[in-house]
Motif scaffolding. Sequence first.
Motif, short mmCIF file in Angstrom:
data_model
loop_
_atom_site.label_atom_id
_atom_site.label_comp_id
_atom_site.label_asym_id
_atom_site.label_seq_id
_atom_site.Cartn_x
_atom_site.Cartn_y
_atom_site.Cartn_z
N GLU A 112 0.76 -1.19 0.07
CA GLU A 112 -0.02 0.11 -0.04
C GLU A 112 0.82 1.31 0.19
N LEU A 113 2.02 1.27 0.65
CA LEU A 113 2.95 2.52 0.77
C LEU A 113 3.58 2.51 -0.47
N ILE A 114 3.71 1.67 -1.20
CA ILE A 114 4.44 1.95 -2.48
C ILE A 114 3.38 2.22 -3.48
N TYR A 115 1.99 1.90 -3.55
CA TYR A 115 0.97 2.31 -4.24
C TYR A 115 0.76 3.92 -4.12
N ILE A 116 0.95 4.41 -2.64
CA ILE A 116 0.59 5.62 -2.33
C ILE A 116 1.56 6.56 -3.18
N ALA A 117 3.03 5.99 -3.00
CA ALA A 117 4.06 6.75 -3.72
C ALA A 117 3.67 6.79 -4.85
N VAL A 118 3.77 5.80 -5.79
CA VAL A 118 3.31 5.83 -7.09
C VAL A 118 2.11 6.79 -7.49
N SER A 119 1.10 6.67 -6.67
CA SER A 119 -0.08 7.56 -6.98
C SER A 119 0.13 9.12 -6.90
N ALA A 120 0.92 9.38 -5.63
CA ALA A 120 1.25 10.67 -5.57
C ALA A 120 2.20 11.44 -6.85
N THR A 121 3.22 10.50 -7.10
CA THR A 121 4.02 10.96 -8.04
C THR A 121 3.30 11.17 -9.34
N ASN A 122 2.36 10.26 -9.71
CA ASN A 122 1.43 10.33 -10.93
C ASN A 122 0.50 11.21 -10.86
N GLY A 123 0.31 12.08 -9.23
CA GLY A 123 -0.99 12.86 -9.41
C GLY A 123 -2.10 12.26 -9.37
N GLU B 295 -5.28 11.63 -7.48
CA GLU B 295 -6.11 12.14 -6.51
C GLU B 295 -6.75 10.91 -5.98
N TYR B 296 -7.71 10.26 -6.67
CA TYR B 296 -8.31 8.98 -6.48
C TYR B 296 -7.56 7.97 -5.81
N CYS B 297 -6.28 7.41 -6.37
CA CYS B 297 -5.69 6.46 -5.94
C CYS B 297 -4.92 6.89 -4.51
N THR B 298 -4.53 8.23 -4.56
CA THR B 298 -3.73 8.54 -3.29
C THR B 298 -4.69 8.27 -2.06
N TYR B 299 -5.85 8.85 -2.28
CA TYR B 299 -7.19 8.72 -1.36
C TYR B 299 -7.17 7.28 -0.96
N SER B 300 -7.52 6.51 -1.85
CA SER B 300 -7.81 5.24 -1.87
C SER B 300 -6.97 4.39 -1.06
N HIS B 301 -5.81 4.46 -1.58
CA HIS B 301 -4.74 3.58 -0.88
C HIS B 301 -3.97 4.10 0.50
N THR B 302 -4.28 5.47 0.45
CA THR B 302 -4.01 6.19 2.06
C THR B 302 -5.04 5.42 2.91
N ALA B 303 -6.27 5.14 2.55
CA ALA B 303 -7.20 4.76 3.41
C ALA B 303 -6.92 3.17 3.88
N SER B 304 -6.53 2.60 2.56
CA SER B 304 -6.18 1.14 2.61
C SER B 304 -5.01 1.02 3.68
N ALA B 305 -4.28 1.82 3.61
CA ALA B 305 -2.78 1.51 4.39
C ALA B 305 -3.04 1.99 5.88
N MET C 228 -1.04 1.96 8.92
CA MET C 228 0.02 3.01 8.86
C MET C 228 -0.32 4.42 9.67
N THR C 229 0.60 5.09 10.22
CA THR C 229 0.55 6.26 11.07
C THR C 229 0.66 7.32 10.08
N LEU D 234 6.63 9.10 4.18
CA LEU D 234 6.78 8.29 2.68
C LEU D 234 6.66 9.62 1.89
N LEU D 235 5.85 10.39 1.99
CA LEU D 235 5.77 11.67 1.06
C LEU D 235 6.94 12.31 1.03
N ALA D 236 7.76 12.44 2.02
CA ALA D 236 9.26 13.13 2.21
C ALA D 236 10.18 12.49 1.24
N VAL D 237 10.02 10.95 1.31
CA VAL D 237 10.99 10.11 0.55
C VAL D 237 10.46 10.43 -0.78
N VAL D 238 9.25 10.18 -1.02
CA VAL D 238 8.64 10.32 -2.49
C VAL D 238 9.15 11.71 -3.33
#
Length: 136
Positions: free
Chosen positions: A71-82, A84-94, A99-100, A107-111
């Motif tokens: 899920e963290l990888i999915y958030i990273a890729v989704s944030a990078t690709n911009g 919004e839907y996937c970033t929200y969806s996978h953040t909720a799943s993480a 995930m704290t 994670l977002l700092a690393v991205v």
Amino acid sequence: MSGKPILPLIEYDAASAEVRAVYDDIMATRKSDWVNNFWKVLAHDPAHLKRTWESLKEIMGPGALDPLTKELIYIAVSATNGCEYCTYSHTASARAKGMTDTQLTELLAVVGKANETNRLANALRPPVDAQFQPPD
């Protein structure tokens, strides 16, 4: 990206038997009583819906990486690709997987840093160090 979808959502009660079968599998796999809007838009092409769900289910299922890491990888890729839907969806799943907020911000700092240094390396074109090459 929020706003009106390009295609209307296909709700469960209006779905074909083929689409309902995929929706049922999504709900059973996720132990949920609802199907999210991403799948409801893909349902306009039942074969694509099924193919995408089956692939995602396999990739996000048990493997060498734990579910939170995936899920963290999915958030990273989704944030990078911009996306919004996937970033929200996978953040909720993480978050559901433990995930704290501290982990999310780290994670977002690393991205952000990876995107910056990737762009610098792409622009400056340094040769890849021999030590980074895979062994023969």
